[in-house]
Design a protein around this motif. Structure first.
Motif, PDB file in Angstrom:
ATOM      1  N   ILE A  80       0.782  -1.116  -0.039  1.00 43.59           N
ATOM      2  CA  ILE A  80      -0.155   0.011   0.119  1.00 43.59           C
ATOM      3  C   ILE A  80       0.799   1.341   0.000  1.00 43.59           C
ATOM      4  CG2 ILE A  80      -0.300  -0.174   2.377  1.00 43.59           C
ATOM      5  CD1 ILE A  80      -3.262   0.884   2.012  1.00 43.59           C
ATOM      6  N   ALA A  81       0.521   2.115  -1.117  1.00 42.24           N
ATOM      7  CA  ALA A  81       1.230   3.533  -0.908  1.00 42.24           C
ATOM      8  C   ALA A  81       0.867   4.429   0.040  1.00 42.24           C
ATOM      9  CB  ALA A  81       1.219   4.114  -2.328  1.00 42.24           C
ATOM     10  N   GLY A  82       1.650   5.004   0.631  1.00 41.38           N
ATOM     11  CA  GLY A  82       1.423   5.928   1.734  1.00 41.38           C
ATOM     12  C   GLY A  82       0.765   7.403   1.250  1.00 41.38           C
ATOM     13  N   CYS A  83       1.089   7.725   0.150  1.00 44.30           N
ATOM     14  CA  CYS A  83       0.244   8.839  -0.510  1.00 44.30           C
ATOM     15  C   CYS A  83      -0.950   8.964  -0.913  1.00 44.30           C
ATOM     16  CB  CYS A  83       1.250   9.387  -2.014  1.00 44.30           C
ATOM     17  SG  CYS A  83       1.322   7.786  -2.906  1.00 44.30           S
ATOM     18  N   CYS A  84      -1.493   7.912  -1.572  1.00 45.10           N
ATOM     19  CA  CYS A  84      -2.891   7.640  -1.973  1.00 45.10           C
ATOM     20  C   CYS A  84      -3.571   6.637  -1.437  1.00 45.10           C
ATOM     21  CB  CYS A  84      -3.066   7.945  -3.200  1.00 45.10           C
ATOM     22  SG  CYS A  84      -2.075   6.519  -4.219  1.00 45.10           S
ATOM     23  N   SER A  85      -2.971   5.916  -0.563  1.00 44.22           N
ATOM     24  CA  SER A  85      -3.733   4.464  -0.139  1.00 44.22           C
ATOM     25  C   SER A  85      -3.960   3.594  -0.872  1.00 44.22           C
ATOM     26  CB  SER A  85      -4.602   4.725   0.828  1.00 44.22           C
ATOM     27  OG  SER A  85      -4.211   5.603   2.013  1.00 44.22           O
ATOM     28  N   ASN A  86      -3.432   3.774  -2.357  1.00 41.43           N
ATOM     29  CA  ASN A  86      -3.575   2.660  -3.304  1.00 41.43           C
ATOM     30  C   ASN A  86      -2.780   1.532  -3.023  1.00 41.43           C
ATOM     31  OD1 ASN A  86      -5.890   3.319  -5.149  1.00 41.43           O
ATOM     32  ND2 ASN A  86      -4.767   5.166  -5.470  1.00 41.43           N
ATOM     33  N   THR A  87      -3.276   0.299  -3.577  1.00 43.96           N
ATOM     34  CA  THR A  87      -2.438  -0.918  -3.226  1.00 43.96           C
ATOM     35  C   THR A  87      -2.117  -1.219  -4.751  1.00 43.96           C
ATOM     36  OG1 THR A  87      -3.465  -1.516  -1.434  1.00 43.96           O
ATOM     37  CG2 THR A  87      -2.292  -3.182  -2.531  1.00 43.96           C
ATOM     38  N   PHE A  88      -0.733  -1.684  -4.738  1.00 45.39           N
ATOM     39  CA  PHE A  88      -0.138  -2.342  -5.937  1.00 45.39           C
ATOM     40  C   PHE A  88       0.835  -3.644  -5.644  1.00 45.39           C
ATOM     41  CE2 PHE A  88       0.073   2.427  -5.792  1.00 45.39           C
ATOM     42  CZ  PHE A  88      -0.677   2.744  -6.676  1.00 45.39           C
ATOM     43  N   CYS A  89       0.938  -4.300  -6.672  1.00 45.86           N
ATOM     44  CA  CYS A  89       1.707  -5.400  -6.508  1.00 45.86           C
ATOM     45  C   CYS A  89       3.410  -4.888  -6.290  1.00 45.86           C
ATOM     46  CB  CYS A  89       2.007  -6.467  -7.899  1.00 45.86           C
ATOM     47  SG  CYS A  89       0.550  -6.677  -8.816  1.00 45.86           S
ATOM     48  N   VAL A  90       4.033  -5.773  -5.741  1.00 47.46           N
ATOM     49  CA  VAL A  90       5.555  -5.347  -5.502  1.00 47.46           C
ATOM     50  C   VAL A  90       6.008  -4.808  -6.898  1.00 47.46           C
ATOM     51  CG1 VAL A  90       6.547  -7.644  -5.281  1.00 47.46           C
ATOM     52  CG2 VAL A  90       7.636  -5.419  -4.197  1.00 47.46           C
ATOM     53  N   SER A  91       5.909  -5.754  -7.774  1.00 47.70           N
ATOM     54  CA  SER A  91       6.423  -5.893  -9.153  1.00 47.70           C
ATOM     55  C   SER A  91       5.880  -4.476  -9.968  1.00 47.70           C
ATOM     56  CB  SER A  91       6.300  -7.143  -9.958  1.00 47.70           C
ATOM     57  OG  SER A  91       4.964  -7.273 -10.073  1.00 47.70           O
ATOM     58  N   CYS A  92       4.744  -3.959  -9.787  1.00 50.77           N
ATOM     59  CA  CYS A  92       4.261  -2.993 -10.332  1.00 50.77           C
ATOM     60  C   CYS A  92       4.884  -1.839  -9.592  1.00 50.77           C
ATOM     61  CB  CYS A  92       2.868  -2.891 -10.199  1.00 50.77           C
ATOM     62  SG  CYS A  92       1.979  -4.110 -11.511  1.00 50.77           S
ATOM     63  N   ASN A 123      11.444  -0.868  -8.625  1.00 47.98           N
ATOM     64  CA  ASN A 123      12.636  -0.354  -7.991  1.00 47.98           C
ATOM     65  C   ASN A 123      12.562   1.004  -7.369  1.00 47.98           C
ATOM     66  OD1 ASN A 123      13.705  -2.879  -7.790  1.00 47.98           O
ATOM     67  ND2 ASN A 123      14.793  -2.394  -9.925  1.00 47.98           N
ATOM     68  N   SER A 124      11.632   1.725  -8.064  1.00 51.83           N
ATOM     69  CA  SER A 124      11.271   3.223  -7.747  1.00 51.83           C
ATOM     70  C   SER A 124      10.757   3.506  -6.542  1.00 51.83           C
ATOM     71  CB  SER A 124      10.788   3.943  -8.795  1.00 51.83           C
ATOM     72  OG  SER A 124       9.212   3.839  -8.754  1.00 51.83           O
ATOM     73  N   SER A 125      10.917   4.366  -5.752  1.00 47.01           N
ATOM     74  CA  SER A 125      10.318   4.847  -4.529  1.00 47.01           C
ATOM     75  C   SER A 125       8.962   5.628  -4.926  1.00 47.01           C
ATOM     76  CB  SER A 125      11.101   5.292  -3.367  1.00 47.01           C
ATOM     77  OG  SER A 125      11.634   6.492  -4.151  1.00 47.01           O
ATOM     78  N   LYS A 126       8.684   5.676  -5.905  1.00 45.14           N
ATOM     79  CA  LYS A 126       7.752   6.630  -6.588  1.00 45.14           C
ATOM     80  C   LYS A 126       6.254   5.866  -6.851  1.00 45.14           C
ATOM     81  CE  LYS A 126       9.928  10.386  -8.811  1.00 45.14           C
ATOM     82  NZ  LYS A 126      10.775  10.613  -9.757  1.00 45.14           N
ATOM     83  N   CYS A 127       5.158   6.379  -6.444  1.00 47.53           N
ATOM     84  CA  CYS A 127       3.836   5.807  -6.609  1.00 47.53           C
ATOM     85  C   CYS A 127       3.531   5.647  -8.013  1.00 47.53           C
ATOM     86  CB  CYS A 127       3.044   6.710  -5.850  1.00 47.53           C
ATOM     87  SG  CYS A 127       1.034   6.011  -5.984  1.00 47.53           S
ATOM     88  N   PRO A 128       3.061   4.537  -8.428  1.00 49.04           N
ATOM     89  CA  PRO A 128       2.934   4.391 -10.046  1.00 49.04           C
ATOM     90  C   PRO A 128       1.750   5.218 -10.331  1.00 49.04           C
ATOM     91  CG  PRO A 128       2.966   2.240  -8.843  1.00 49.04           C
ATOM     92  CD  PRO A 128       2.837   3.197  -7.665  1.00 49.04           C
ATOM     93  N   LEU A 129       0.738   5.760  -9.485  1.00 52.21           N
ATOM     94  CA  LEU A 129      -0.487   6.372  -9.885  1.00 52.21           C
ATOM     95  C   LEU A 129      -0.192   7.915  -9.735  1.00 52.21           C
ATOM     96  CD1 LEU A 129      -3.886   4.795  -8.504  1.00 52.21           C
ATOM     97  CD2 LEU A 129      -2.731   4.940 -10.859  1.00 52.21           C
ATOM     98  N   CYS A 130       0.174   8.425  -8.766  1.00 52.93           N
ATOM     99  CA  CYS A 130       0.362   9.752  -8.477  1.00 52.93           C
ATOM    100  C   CYS A 130       1.711  10.238  -8.926  1.00 52.93           C
ATOM    101  CB  CYS A 130      -0.337  10.393  -7.216  1.00 52.93           C
ATOM    102  SG  CYS A 130      -0.054   9.531  -5.730  1.00 52.93           S
ATOM    103  N   LYS A 131       2.571   9.196  -8.750  1.00 49.78           N
ATOM    104  CA  LYS A 131       4.227   9.636  -9.297  1.00 49.78           C
ATOM    105  C   LYS A 131       4.910  10.411  -8.310  1.00 49.78           C
ATOM    106  CE  LYS A 131       3.055   8.154 -13.675  1.00 49.78           C
ATOM    107  NZ  LYS A 131       3.327   6.848 -13.958  1.00 49.78           N
ATOM    108  N   LYS A 132       4.269  10.401  -6.875  1.00 49.55           N
ATOM    109  CA  LYS A 132       5.136  11.177  -5.776  1.00 49.55           C
ATOM    110  C   LYS A 132       6.027   9.916  -5.349  1.00 49.55           C
ATOM    111  CE  LYS A 132       1.120  13.910  -4.301  1.00 49.55           C
ATOM    112  NZ  LYS A 132      -0.030  13.813  -3.524  1.00 49.55           N
ATOM    113  N   THR A 133       7.007  10.530  -4.582  1.00 47.86           N
ATOM    114  CA  THR A 133       7.769   9.866  -3.902  1.00 47.86           C
ATOM    115  C   THR A 133       6.965   9.405  -2.683  1.00 47.86           C
ATOM    116  OG1 THR A 133       9.834  10.800  -4.563  1.00 47.86           O
ATOM    117  CG2 THR A 133      10.142   9.553  -2.952  1.00 47.86           C
ATOM    118  N   SER A 134       6.813   7.945  -2.372  1.00 45.59           N
ATOM    119  CA  SER A 134       6.205   7.551  -1.163  1.00 45.59           C
ATOM    120  C   SER A 134       6.754   6.526  -0.728  1.00 45.59           C
ATOM    121  CB  SER A 134       4.878   7.340  -1.871  1.00 45.59           C
ATOM    122  OG  SER A 134       3.966   6.739  -0.919  1.00 45.59           O
ATOM    123  N   GLY A 135       6.051   5.999   0.621  1.00 48.75           N
ATOM    124  CA  GLY A 135       6.586   4.934   1.188  1.00 48.75           C
ATOM    125  C   GLY A 135       5.475   3.853   1.072  1.00 48.75           C
ATOM    126  N   PHE A 136       5.986   2.588   0.910  1.00 44.66           N
ATOM    127  CA  PHE A 136       5.271   1.344   0.888  1.00 44.66           C
ATOM    128  C   PHE A 136       5.052   0.441   1.907  1.00 44.66           C
ATOM    129  CE2 PHE A 136       6.142   3.145  -3.463  1.00 44.66           C
ATOM    130  CZ  PHE A 136       5.171   3.332  -4.001  1.00 44.66           C
TER     131      PHE A 136
END
Ligand code: ZN
Ligand code: ZN
Ligand code: ZN
Ligand code: ZN
Length: 125
Positions: free
Chosen positions: A23-35, A38-51
């Motif tokens: 789960i991404a800290g920025c938008c609370s959306n959930t993604f597969c680890v492979s999606c 390696n980046s620390s950016k959220c795949p949806l809002c493109k913010k640097t986020s914690g997972f």
């Protein structure tokens, strides 16, 4: 209802049922680890986020039915242990790269690796 439930377990990036959901800290959306990759950016809002691992979603996925090739419905969490002993599942030959179910593999062994079977049966009989 069923479809709503399933759509909650699908990754918005790959549209498949989550594998190792985080789960991404920025938008609370959930993604597969492979999606997430390696980046620390959220795949949806493109913010640097914690997972953080989404254990609730992971537990729900574990209890989803999985239809094996043999026709049995099993739980996703039991898939690996069932596949290890499933008769219908396609597996590769231990001697070459032939792939088939248990019956196919026996047939294949008889025609291609009979020397292995002869030594096996001579021990048993
Ligand atoms: Zn995904
Ligand atoms: Zn986000
Ligand atoms: Zn099976
Ligand atoms: Zn073979």
């Amino acid at each position: 209802m069923e479809n709503d439930f399933l759509s909650n377990l699908k990754c918005p990036i790959c549209q498949n049922i989550f594998i190792n959901p985080f789960i991404a800290g920025c938008c609370s959306n959930t993604f597969c680890v492979s999606c997430i990759g390696n980046s620390s950016k959220c795949p949806l809002c493109k913010k640097t986020s914690g997972f953080t691992p989404n254990r609730i979603v992971n537990n729900m996925i574990d209890t989803l039915p999985y239809a094996c090739a043999c026709g049995r419905n099993i739980l996703r969490k039991d898939r690996a242990s069932h596949e290890a002993e499933c008769e219908k599942l396609m597996k590769s030959c231990t001697k070459c790269n032939f792939v088939g179910n248990l019956n196919d593999r026996i047939e294949h062994m008889l025609t291609n690796h009979s020397e292995v079977l002869i030594s096996y049966y001579s021990e048993v009989v």
